[in-house]
Write a protein that holds these residues in place. Structure first.
Motif, PDB file in Angstrom:
ATOM      1  N   ALA A   1     -15.301 -16.448 -54.263  1.00 26.35           N
ATOM      2  CA  ALA A   1     -15.569 -15.413 -55.661  1.00 26.35           C
ATOM      3  C   ALA A   1     -14.624 -15.623 -56.711  1.00 26.35           C
ATOM      4  O   ALA A   1     -13.455 -15.748 -56.315  1.00 26.35           O
ATOM      5  CB  ALA A   1     -15.562 -13.969 -54.903  1.00 26.35           C
TER       6      ALA A   1
ATOM      7  N   ASP B   1     -14.688 -12.129 -62.280  1.00 25.89           N
ATOM      8  CA  ASP B   1     -16.066 -11.545 -62.392  1.00 25.89           C
ATOM      9  C   ASP B   1     -16.580 -11.881 -60.965  1.00 25.89           C
ATOM     10  O   ASP B   1     -16.846 -13.017 -60.539  1.00 25.89           O
ATOM     11  CB  ASP B   1     -16.893 -12.488 -63.321  1.00 25.89           C
ATOM     12  CG  ASP B   1     -18.141 -11.734 -63.263  1.00 25.89           C
ATOM     13  OD1 ASP B   1     -18.562 -11.043 -62.628  1.00 25.89           O
ATOM     14  OD2 ASP B   1     -18.902 -12.207 -64.422  1.00 25.89           O
ATOM     15  N   ARG B   2     -16.656 -10.951 -60.039  1.00 28.38           N
ATOM     16  CA  ARG B   2     -17.146 -10.849 -58.752  1.00 28.38           C
ATOM     17  C   ARG B   2     -18.642 -11.525 -58.755  1.00 28.38           C
ATOM     18  O   ARG B   2     -18.954 -11.774 -57.532  1.00 28.38           O
ATOM     19  CB  ARG B   2     -17.231  -9.510 -57.871  1.00 28.38           C
ATOM     20  CG  ARG B   2     -15.687  -8.845 -57.905  1.00 28.38           C
ATOM     21  CD  ARG B   2     -14.502  -9.684 -57.076  1.00 28.38           C
ATOM     22  NE  ARG B   2     -14.976  -9.605 -55.799  1.00 28.38           N
ATOM     23  CZ  ARG B   2     -14.200 -10.416 -54.861  1.00 28.38           C
ATOM     24  NH1 ARG B   2     -13.388 -11.279 -55.200  1.00 28.38           N
ATOM     25  NH2 ARG B   2     -14.628 -10.398 -53.607  1.00 28.38           N
ATOM     26  N   ARG B   3     -19.362 -11.440 -59.457  1.00 25.76           N
ATOM     27  CA  ARG B   3     -20.535 -11.902 -59.705  1.00 25.76           C
ATOM     28  C   ARG B   3     -20.827 -13.470 -59.737  1.00 25.76           C
ATOM     29  O   ARG B   3     -21.672 -14.130 -59.161  1.00 25.76           O
ATOM     30  CB  ARG B   3     -21.620 -11.373 -60.775  1.00 25.76           C
ATOM     31  CG  ARG B   3     -21.628  -9.811 -60.892  1.00 25.76           C
ATOM     32  CD  ARG B   3     -22.405  -9.399 -62.058  1.00 25.76           C
ATOM     33  NE  ARG B   3     -21.180  -9.726 -63.154  1.00 25.76           N
ATOM     34  CZ  ARG B   3     -21.489  -9.438 -64.398  1.00 25.76           C
ATOM     35  NH1 ARG B   3     -22.652  -8.956 -64.903  1.00 25.76           N
ATOM     36  NH2 ARG B   3     -20.568  -9.766 -65.308  1.00 25.76           N
TER      37      ARG B   3
END
Length: 167
Positions: A101, A105-107
């Motif tokens: 990750a 930005d964990r997305r």
């Protein structure tokens, strides 16, 4: 000896005598060659338990190096985001790819090969290239070069018109 497309061309010419079938001659033969080569060229991959789409993901990660996002991987392999997600999940389950990750930005995910994945690509690539070379035996080296150059010109033309350049 006639190829399969020559038969098709003759049949269409009988039905439409004035129609220029040159595009069918080229596109039809390219399509048929691609299908036959794809089928025959996948033999070493199948022997290793890897599908062509999975191999393309692994090979893209190896040749580009470092980490790739799923979006970049989709562009490199000319696949949809959904297809890449599915393939990456399968390759992760087999211990060939790892996902990290993004710290900010964990997305966003960053994908890379595991040691096992890299070893597999490094073992498969020479076998794959050798197998593909064997499929082309009987076609003189100069003719292979000419075909590769001509197809390169066609590819640049089509990429310019239709898109498809890896980014």
């Amino acid at each position: 000896m006639e190829d399969a497309v020559a038969v098709v061309l003759r049949q269409w010419q009988q039905l439409f005598p004035g129609l220029d079938l040159a595009p069918v001659a080229l596109v039809g033969r390219l399509g048929r060659c691609a299908a036959l080569l794809q089928q025959a060229a996948d033999a070493p991959l199948a022997g290793a338990g890897i599908s062509r789409p999975e191999y393309e993901v692994l090979a893209a990660l190896r040749r580009v190096g470092g980490e790739l996002t799923p979006g970049r991987l989709a562009r490199e392999t000319f696949a949809s985001g959904a297809a890449v997600t599915k393939r990456v999940r399968q390759l992760e389950e087999r211990g060939l790819v790892v996902r990290r990750a993004d710290g900010r930005d964990r997305r966003v995910a960053h994908l890379s090969l595991t040691v096992r994945g890299r070893e597999l690509v490094d073992r498969l690539l020479p076998a794959q290239v050798g197998h593909e070379g064997a499929l082309l035996e009987g076609l003189p080296e100069e003719r292979r070069r000419q075909l590769a150059e001509g197809l390169g010109e066609l590819l640049v033309l089509l990429e310019g018109r239709l898109g498809g350049l890896p980014g």
